[in-house]
Each structure stands twice: as structure tokens, then as C-alpha cells.
Design a protein around this motif. Structure first.
Motif, PDB file in Angstrom:
ATOM      1  N   SER A  94      -5.851  -7.052   0.590  1.00 35.08           N
ATOM      2  CA  SER A  94      -6.456  -6.677  -0.690  1.00 35.08           C
ATOM      3  C   SER A  94      -5.393  -6.473  -1.764  1.00 35.08           C
ATOM      4  O   SER A  94      -5.569  -6.902  -2.913  1.00 35.08           O
ATOM      5  CB  SER A  94      -7.297  -5.398  -0.537  1.00 35.08           C
ATOM      6  N   LEU A  95      -4.279  -5.818  -1.416  1.00 40.19           N
ATOM      7  CA  LEU A  95      -3.197  -5.611  -2.386  1.00 40.19           C
ATOM      8  C   LEU A  95      -2.569  -6.927  -2.823  1.00 40.19           C
ATOM      9  O   LEU A  95      -2.291  -7.123  -4.015  1.00 40.19           O
ATOM     10  CB  LEU A  95      -2.121  -4.695  -1.800  1.00 40.19           C
ATOM     11  N   ASP A 141     -11.765  -1.755 -12.689  1.00 36.39           N
ATOM     12  CA  ASP A 141     -10.787  -1.777 -13.780  1.00 36.39           C
ATOM     13  C   ASP A 141     -10.437  -3.213 -14.170  1.00 36.39           C
ATOM     14  O   ASP A 141     -10.284  -3.517 -15.356  1.00 36.39           O
ATOM     15  CB  ASP A 141      -9.517  -1.020 -13.390  1.00 36.39           C
ATOM     16  N   GLU A 142     -10.322  -4.091 -13.177  1.00 36.27           N
ATOM     17  CA  GLU A 142     -10.017  -5.485 -13.464  1.00 36.27           C
ATOM     18  C   GLU A 142     -11.160  -6.140 -14.218  1.00 36.27           C
ATOM     19  O   GLU A 142     -10.945  -6.931 -15.141  1.00 36.27           O
ATOM     20  CB  GLU A 142      -9.721  -6.244 -12.170  1.00 36.27           C
ATOM     21  N   LEU A 149      -3.966  -9.837  -2.978  1.00 36.10           N
ATOM     22  CA  LEU A 149      -4.894 -10.503  -3.882  1.00 36.10           C
ATOM     23  C   LEU A 149      -4.920  -9.826  -5.247  1.00 36.10           C
ATOM     24  O   LEU A 149      -4.918 -10.500  -6.278  1.00 36.10           O
ATOM     25  CB  LEU A 149      -6.301 -10.553  -3.271  1.00 36.10           C
ATOM     26  N   SER A 150      -4.904  -8.494  -5.267  1.00 43.60           N
ATOM     27  CA  SER A 150      -4.944  -7.787  -6.547  1.00 43.60           C
ATOM     28  C   SER A 150      -3.653  -7.970  -7.337  1.00 43.60           C
ATOM     29  O   SER A 150      -3.647  -7.847  -8.558  1.00 43.60           O
ATOM     30  CB  SER A 150      -5.236  -6.300  -6.339  1.00 43.60           C
ATOM     31  N   LEU A 151      -2.559  -8.293  -6.662  1.00 42.35           N
ATOM     32  CA  LEU A 151      -1.286  -8.556  -7.334  1.00 42.35           C
ATOM     33  C   LEU A 151      -1.190  -9.988  -7.852  1.00 42.35           C
ATOM     34  O   LEU A 151      -0.177 -10.373  -8.427  1.00 42.35           O
ATOM     35  CB  LEU A 151      -0.115  -8.271  -6.383  1.00 42.35           C
ATOM     36  N   ALA A 169     -11.488 -10.182  -0.854  1.00 40.74           N
ATOM     37  CA  ALA A 169     -11.307 -10.157  -2.315  1.00 40.74           C
ATOM     38  C   ALA A 169     -12.351  -9.250  -2.940  1.00 40.74           C
ATOM     39  O   ALA A 169     -13.463  -9.654  -3.220  1.00 40.74           O
ATOM     40  CB  ALA A 169     -11.405 -11.575  -2.872  1.00 40.74           C
ATOM     41  N   HIS A 170     -11.978  -8.000  -3.156  1.00 39.84           N
ATOM     42  CA  HIS A 170     -12.867  -7.038  -3.792  1.00 39.84           C
ATOM     43  C   HIS A 170     -12.568  -7.006  -5.276  1.00 39.84           C
ATOM     44  O   HIS A 170     -11.419  -6.873  -5.679  1.00 39.84           O
ATOM     45  CB  HIS A 170     -12.638  -5.630  -3.218  1.00 39.84           C
ATOM     46  N   THR A 171     -13.622  -7.129  -6.060  1.00 35.10           N
ATOM     47  CA  THR A 171     -13.426  -7.065  -7.495  1.00 35.10           C
ATOM     48  C   THR A 171     -13.300  -5.611  -7.895  1.00 35.10           C
ATOM     49  O   THR A 171     -14.171  -4.798  -7.651  1.00 35.10           O
ATOM     50  CB  THR A 171     -14.606  -7.720  -8.225  1.00 35.10           C
ATOM     51  N   ASN A 172     -12.208  -5.301  -8.515  1.00 37.53           N
ATOM     52  CA  ASN A 172     -11.916  -3.949  -8.949  1.00 37.53           C
ATOM     53  C   ASN A 172     -12.601  -3.705 -10.289  1.00 37.53           C
ATOM     54  O   ASN A 172     -12.541  -4.535 -11.186  1.00 37.53           O
ATOM     55  CB  ASN A 172     -10.389  -3.821  -9.073  1.00 37.53           C
ATOM     56  N   THR A 197      -5.827  -3.533   3.849  1.00 34.08           N
ATOM     57  CA  THR A 197      -5.158  -3.029   2.651  1.00 34.08           C
ATOM     58  C   THR A 197      -4.114  -4.014   2.148  1.00 34.08           C
ATOM     59  O   THR A 197      -4.039  -4.291   0.946  1.00 34.08           O
ATOM     60  CB  THR A 197      -4.516  -1.661   2.934  1.00 34.08           C
TER      61      THR A 197
END
Length: 76
Positions: A28-29, A62-63, A31-33, A57-60, A25
């Protein structure tokens, strides 16, 4: 470390959460930030950046939608 965590996690209100889940988590957070992957790699102490980017690195969705909307906005 896992044994200690398994003993402490019910008191922390985290039933069913593994130590690895928390690590995953956090990475992942980060990277998403927008934290640069090489910085996340150093924090996670991965041997190579390929581990950081391929596994964590999971592609979201929403992103992805925002990225496509940005292209549409520019073209419109």
C-alpha cells in the motif's frame, strides 16, 4: 515463516501484527508513493497486476481531495 515471525514479533515490539499485515502495508505504501503498479506487482510477486490494483490499491481520502482540488484550481 509465520511461526518464526510469531516468535520474534513480541521482542520487536509488534504485538498483534501479522506478517501479512506488514506485507499489505508495504504494498500500500509503495502504491501511495507513486511506484508503478507493475513494479509493485513484481516486488510482491503477485501473479497478475489485477491482484495488486484490486486488493492493495486503496484510494486515500486525502488523495481524492487533492485530485478534486487540482481540478477546481485549474477550472477556477
Amino acid at each position: 515463516m509465520n511461526r518464526d515471525f510469531d516468535r520474534l514479533r513480541p521482542r520487536a515490539g509488534l504485538p498483534g501484527v501479522r506478517l501479512h499485515d506488514l506485507r499489505h502495508t508495504v504494498v500500500s505504501l509503495l502504491l501511495s508513493l507513486g511506484t508503478p503498479p507493475h513494479v509493485v506487482q513484481a516486488i510482491a510477486r503477485h501473479a497478475g497486476i489485477d491482484v495488486t490494483t484490486a486488493i492493495y490499491a486503496h484510494t486515500n481520502m486525502d488523495e481524492m481531495r487533492q485530485a478534486l482540488d487540482a481540478i477546481e484550481w485549474e477550472a477556477g
